[in-house]
Write an enzyme that holds these catalytic residues in place. Sequence first.
Site, PDB file in Angstrom:
ATOM      1  N   MET A 120       4.828  -1.542  -5.464  1.00 53.29           N
ATOM      2  CA  MET A 120       4.102  -1.831  -4.229  1.00 53.29           C
ATOM      3  C   MET A 120       4.095  -0.604  -3.329  1.00 53.29           C
ATOM      4  O   MET A 120       5.111   0.077  -3.185  1.00 53.29           O
ATOM      5  CB  MET A 120       4.766  -3.006  -3.499  1.00 53.29           C
ATOM      6  CG  MET A 120       4.119  -3.366  -2.174  1.00 53.29           C
ATOM      7  SD  MET A 120       4.923  -4.804  -1.417  1.00 53.29           S
ATOM      8  CE  MET A 120       4.154  -6.119  -2.363  1.00 53.29           C
ATOM      9  N   CYS A 121       2.927  -0.354  -2.731  1.00 55.49           N
ATOM     10  CA  CYS A 121       2.811   0.702  -1.725  1.00 55.49           C
ATOM     11  C   CYS A 121       2.203   0.064  -0.472  1.00 55.49           C
ATOM     12  O   CYS A 121       2.433  -1.111  -0.209  1.00 55.49           O
ATOM     13  CB  CYS A 121       1.964   1.865  -2.250  1.00 55.49           C
ATOM     14  SG  CYS A 121       0.269   1.411  -2.637  1.00 55.49           S
ATOM     15  N   TYR A 122       1.428   0.813   0.280  1.00 56.21           N
ATOM     16  CA  TYR A 122       0.820   0.285   1.505  1.00 56.21           C
ATOM     17  C   TYR A 122      -0.362  -0.636   1.205  1.00 56.21           C
ATOM     18  O   TYR A 122      -0.433  -1.753   1.698  1.00 56.21           O
ATOM     19  CB  TYR A 122       0.341   1.428   2.409  1.00 56.21           C
ATOM     20  CG  TYR A 122       1.442   2.338   2.852  1.00 56.21           C
ATOM     21  CD1 TYR A 122       2.216   2.026   3.960  1.00 56.21           C
ATOM     22  CD2 TYR A 122       1.727   3.499   2.154  1.00 56.21           C
ATOM     23  CE1 TYR A 122       3.245   2.859   4.366  1.00 56.21           C
ATOM     24  CE2 TYR A 122       2.746   4.335   2.549  1.00 56.21           C
ATOM     25  CZ  TYR A 122       3.502   4.012   3.655  1.00 56.21           C
ATOM     26  OH  TYR A 122       4.520   4.835   4.042  1.00 56.21           O
ATOM     27  N   PHE A 172       1.612  -3.798   0.364  1.00 56.02           N
ATOM     28  CA  PHE A 172       2.375  -4.551   1.360  1.00 56.02           C
ATOM     29  C   PHE A 172       1.449  -5.188   2.389  1.00 56.02           C
ATOM     30  O   PHE A 172       1.702  -6.303   2.849  1.00 56.02           O
ATOM     31  CB  PHE A 172       3.407  -3.650   2.045  1.00 56.02           C
ATOM     32  CG  PHE A 172       4.308  -4.407   2.979  1.00 56.02           C
ATOM     33  CD1 PHE A 172       5.349  -5.171   2.482  1.00 56.02           C
ATOM     34  CD2 PHE A 172       4.101  -4.383   4.348  1.00 56.02           C
ATOM     35  CE1 PHE A 172       6.179  -5.895   3.333  1.00 56.02           C
ATOM     36  CE2 PHE A 172       4.923  -5.096   5.212  1.00 56.02           C
ATOM     37  CZ  PHE A 172       5.963  -5.860   4.697  1.00 56.02           C
TER      38      PHE A 172
END
Length: 107
Positions: free
Chosen positions: A66-68, A95
């Site tokens: 998971m990233c932004y 996220f």
Amino acid sequence: MDQFQHISVVDAQEKLKQQDLNAVLVDIRDPQSFIRGHVENAFHLTNDTIVELMNEVDFEQPVLVMCYHGHSSQGAAQYLVNQGYEEVYSVDGGFEGWHKAGLPVEK
């Protein structure tokens, strides 16, 4: 598997709930963002923690990245595939998508 797969935030949450899978979510966002909020039990993956991840997580365990917003996670997911992880997913929406879907977050 030579490539990572894509997974929605809802499907990611379901996969994390399945205890028999022993799936791991890694969060590659910056430390300040991670501290402000992250998925419960997320592993904060950085250049400094990659060795720890590889020591703790078996290559057979599903790994969700998971990233932004779901873009940077794709490169990290492919990197983990190249290291030998067999089941790697990039969380689409990242996220932000997780938070917008009202899924649980811890601080």
